[in-house]
Design a protein around this motif. Structure first.
Motif, PDB file in Angstrom:
ATOM      1  N   SER A  46       0.827  -1.211   0.000  1.00 13.65           N
ATOM      2  CA  SER A  46       0.000   0.000   0.000  1.00 13.65           C
ATOM      3  C   SER A  46       0.861   1.260   0.000  1.00 13.65           C
ATOM      4  O   SER A  46       0.692   2.161   0.825  1.00 13.65           O
ATOM      5  N   LEU A  47       1.783   1.296  -0.936  1.00  9.62           N
ATOM      6  CA  LEU A  47       2.721   2.406  -1.014  1.00  9.62           C
ATOM      7  C   LEU A  47       2.186   3.511  -1.927  1.00  9.62           C
ATOM      8  O   LEU A  47       1.556   3.239  -2.945  1.00  9.62           O
ATOM      9  N   ASP A  48       2.474   4.731  -1.541  1.00 10.77           N
ATOM     10  CA  ASP A  48       2.232   5.867  -2.423  1.00 10.77           C
ATOM     11  C   ASP A  48       3.539   6.194  -3.134  1.00 10.77           C
ATOM     12  O   ASP A  48       4.585   6.292  -2.489  1.00 10.77           O
ATOM     13  N   TYR A  49       3.490   6.346  -4.425  1.00 10.87           N
ATOM     14  CA  TYR A  49       4.713   6.640  -5.161  1.00 10.87           C
ATOM     15  C   TYR A  49       4.393   7.599  -6.303  1.00 10.87           C
ATOM     16  O   TYR A  49       3.273   7.614  -6.821  1.00 10.87           O
ATOM     17  N   PRO A  50       5.345   8.422  -6.711  1.00  7.52           N
ATOM     18  CA  PRO A  50       5.107   9.388  -7.789  1.00  7.52           C
ATOM     19  C   PRO A  50       5.053   8.696  -9.140  1.00  7.52           C
ATOM     20  O   PRO A  50       5.686   7.660  -9.347  1.00  7.52           O
ATOM     21  N   SER A  51       4.298   9.272 -10.061  1.00  6.00           N
ATOM     22  CA  SER A  51       4.243   8.697 -11.400  1.00  6.00           C
ATOM     23  C   SER A  51       5.545   8.921 -12.152  1.00  6.00           C
ATOM     24  O   SER A  51       5.880   8.174 -13.074  1.00  6.00           O
ATOM     25  N   SER A  52       6.313   9.956 -11.776  1.00  6.60           N
ATOM     26  CA  SER A  52       7.619  10.215 -12.369  1.00  6.60           C
ATOM     27  C   SER A  52       8.412  11.112 -11.414  1.00  6.60           C
ATOM     28  O   SER A  52       7.825  11.744 -10.524  1.00  6.60           O
ATOM     29  N   PRO A  53       9.733  11.184 -11.589  1.00  2.00           N
ATOM     30  CA  PRO A  53      10.533  12.058 -10.712  1.00  2.00           C
ATOM     31  C   PRO A  53      10.104  13.519 -10.757  1.00  2.00           C
ATOM     32  O   PRO A  53      10.289  14.250  -9.781  1.00  2.00           O
ATOM     33  N   ARG A  54       9.520  13.944 -11.869  1.00  3.94           N
ATOM     34  CA  ARG A  54       9.093  15.342 -11.997  1.00  3.94           C
ATOM     35  C   ARG A  54       7.957  15.691 -11.040  1.00  3.94           C
ATOM     36  O   ARG A  54       7.711  16.866 -10.768  1.00  3.94           O
ATOM     37  N   ASP A  55       7.262  14.678 -10.550  1.00  2.00           N
ATOM     38  CA  ASP A  55       6.107  14.918  -9.686  1.00  2.00           C
ATOM     39  C   ASP A  55       6.475  15.008  -8.206  1.00  2.00           C
ATOM     40  O   ASP A  55       5.598  15.185  -7.367  1.00  2.00           O
ATOM     41  N   ILE A  56       7.737  14.866  -7.878  1.00  7.87           N
ATOM     42  CA  ILE A  56       8.163  14.878  -6.483  1.00  7.87           C
ATOM     43  C   ILE A  56       8.463  16.301  -6.032  1.00  7.87           C
ATOM     44  O   ILE A  56       9.163  17.055  -6.720  1.00  7.87           O
ATOM     45  N   ASP A  57       7.949  16.656  -4.892  1.00  7.88           N
ATOM     46  CA  ASP A  57       8.249  17.951  -4.286  1.00  7.88           C
ATOM     47  C   ASP A  57       9.485  17.791  -3.398  1.00  7.88           C
ATOM     48  O   ASP A  57       9.384  17.526  -2.200  1.00  7.88           O
ATOM     49  N   TRP A  58      10.657  17.951  -4.004  1.00  5.90           N
ATOM     50  CA  TRP A  58      11.888  17.751  -3.248  1.00  5.90           C
ATOM     51  C   TRP A  58      12.084  18.821  -2.183  1.00  5.90           C
ATOM     52  O   TRP A  58      12.801  18.600  -1.207  1.00  5.90           O
ATOM     53  N   ALA A  59      11.443  19.962  -2.335  1.00  7.72           N
ATOM     54  CA  ALA A  59      11.556  21.010  -1.321  1.00  7.72           C
ATOM     55  C   ALA A  59      11.008  20.550   0.016  1.00  7.72           C
ATOM     56  O   ALA A  59      11.455  20.994   1.072  1.00  7.72           O
ATOM     57  N   ALA A  60      10.029  19.644  -0.011  1.00  8.58           N
ATOM     58  CA  ALA A  60       9.484  19.117   1.242  1.00  8.58           C
ATOM     59  C   ALA A  60      10.491  18.214   1.942  1.00  8.58           C
ATOM     60  O   ALA A  60      10.483  18.096   3.170  1.00  8.58           O
ATOM     61  N   HIS A  61      11.371  17.602   1.160  1.00  8.49           N
ATOM     62  CA  HIS A  61      12.397  16.730   1.733  1.00  8.49           C
ATOM     63  C   HIS A  61      13.638  17.520   2.157  1.00  8.49           C
ATOM     64  O   HIS A  61      14.268  17.193   3.165  1.00  8.49           O
ATOM     65  N   TYR A  62      13.986  18.539   1.373  1.00  8.74           N
ATOM     66  CA  TYR A  62      15.211  19.304   1.617  1.00  8.74           C
ATOM     67  C   TYR A  62      14.877  20.800   1.615  1.00  8.74           C
ATOM     68  O   TYR A  62      15.246  21.524   0.682  1.00  8.74           O
ATOM     69  N   PRO A  63      14.175  21.276   2.625  1.00  8.88           N
ATOM     70  CA  PRO A  63      13.721  22.682   2.604  1.00  8.88           C
ATOM     71  C   PRO A  63      14.852  23.697   2.515  1.00  8.88           C
ATOM     72  O   PRO A  63      14.687  24.762   1.915  1.00  8.88           O
ATOM     73  N   ALA A  64      16.013  23.380   3.081  1.00  8.63           N
ATOM     74  CA  ALA A  64      17.127  24.330   3.041  1.00  8.63           C
ATOM     75  C   ALA A  64      17.708  24.474   1.641  1.00  8.63           C
ATOM     76  O   ALA A  64      18.440  25.420   1.361  1.00  8.63           O
TER      77      ALA A  64
END
Length: 269
Positions: A42-60
């Motif tokens: 039951s994993l959530d995963y992006p349809s492609s790398p372009r759909d990932i909000d990397w700012a949420a992972h690395y805000p700095a």
């Protein structure tokens, strides 16, 4: 210069003291040692790398355009990420872990380290974002199924497979993280010159991983001495010693087998 160094050291010491009370305790994140990669998690995963909000992972690093370059597949409790974070301040790193409680532990651990570092000296200009562990993150993901959903072609410079599940029984070998099919995906996300790092305390698994990597046309073996001469000694040291599994092997006086491979460039005809 000496005064500045002392101030930086004092800030780091305060951060360590603060972290003691903030870091999560593993006893609250109990989980089976292994997970079936073929099960529906039951994993959530992006349809492609372009759909990932990397700012949420690395805000700095939100406005830098940086993307993850190191990927620790099956990162466990995050020891490698936390060791490498201050050593490679300009590199974003992502851990991938399928077990829900373990991935939650790493997420909470990173959050605690960030808070502790900021609490130690929130106004410090001496500490880079990586000193606040802002350059590491984790996703709960099944890398055997969804790795290209997270990483674009040739976007990574390092892939880590540290003490993976050996799947001892022959009928379980198809679940091993190194296989001909999966190597094609690893070659896709790894840029030419990038390195695959593998290590295990199971000789049979070491032979399996090395033979499959040697047989794959886009990887070539590179020995430890060469990598150290290229300046990758700190990475090798972390691969040997930073993980929970690696420390356990040392306590039990066991052996570790390292095998590293470089992604080669394919000449255009």
């Amino acid at each position: 210069m000496a005064k500045r160094k002392r101030a930086t050291q004092q800030a780091e010491n305060k951060g360590k003291e603060a972290a003691v009370g903030l870091l999560p305790q593993k006893k609250h994140y109990r989980q089976r040692a292994h997970a079936n990669p073929f099960s529906d998690h039951s994993l959530d995963y992006p349809s492609s790398p372009r759909d990932i909000d990397w700012a949420a992972h690395y805000p700095a690093y939100a406005n830098t355009g940086k993307l993850p370059e190191f990927a620790d597949v099956g990162c466990g409790f995050g020891g490698l990420l936390i060791t490498l974070a201050p050593l490679f301040p300009d590199t974003l790193m992502l851990g991938m872990e399928i077990r829900v409680q373990v991935s939650q532990y790493v997420q909470d651990r990173i959050a605690a380290l960030r808070v502790a570092a900021a609490t130690a000296d929130p106004s410090s200009t001496e500490l880079s974002p990586s000193a606040h562990y802002q350059n590491i993150s984790i996703v709960r993901a099944n890398a055997m199924k969804f790795l290209p959903n997270f990483f674009a072609k040739h976007s990574l410079s390092a892939l880590f497979f540290l003490f993976p599940d050996p799947h001892f029984k022959s009928r379980k070998h198809k679940a091993r993280i190194i296989s001909p099919t999966l190597l094609a995906e690893y070659a896709y996300v790894l840029r030419p010159g990038g390195i695959v790092y593998t290590i295990t305390d199971v000789k049979d698994l070491h032979d399996w991983m090395r033979s499959h990597l040697e047989d794959f046309p886009l990887f070539e073996y590179v020995d430890e001495a060469t990598l150290r001469a290229e300046g990758k000694g700190p990475i090798i040291d972390a691969v040997y010693t930073s993980t929970e599994e690696g420390k356990k092997v040392e306590r039990n006086h066991g052996e570790k087998w390292l095998a590293c491979f470089r992604r080669i460039e394919v000449p255009r005809e």
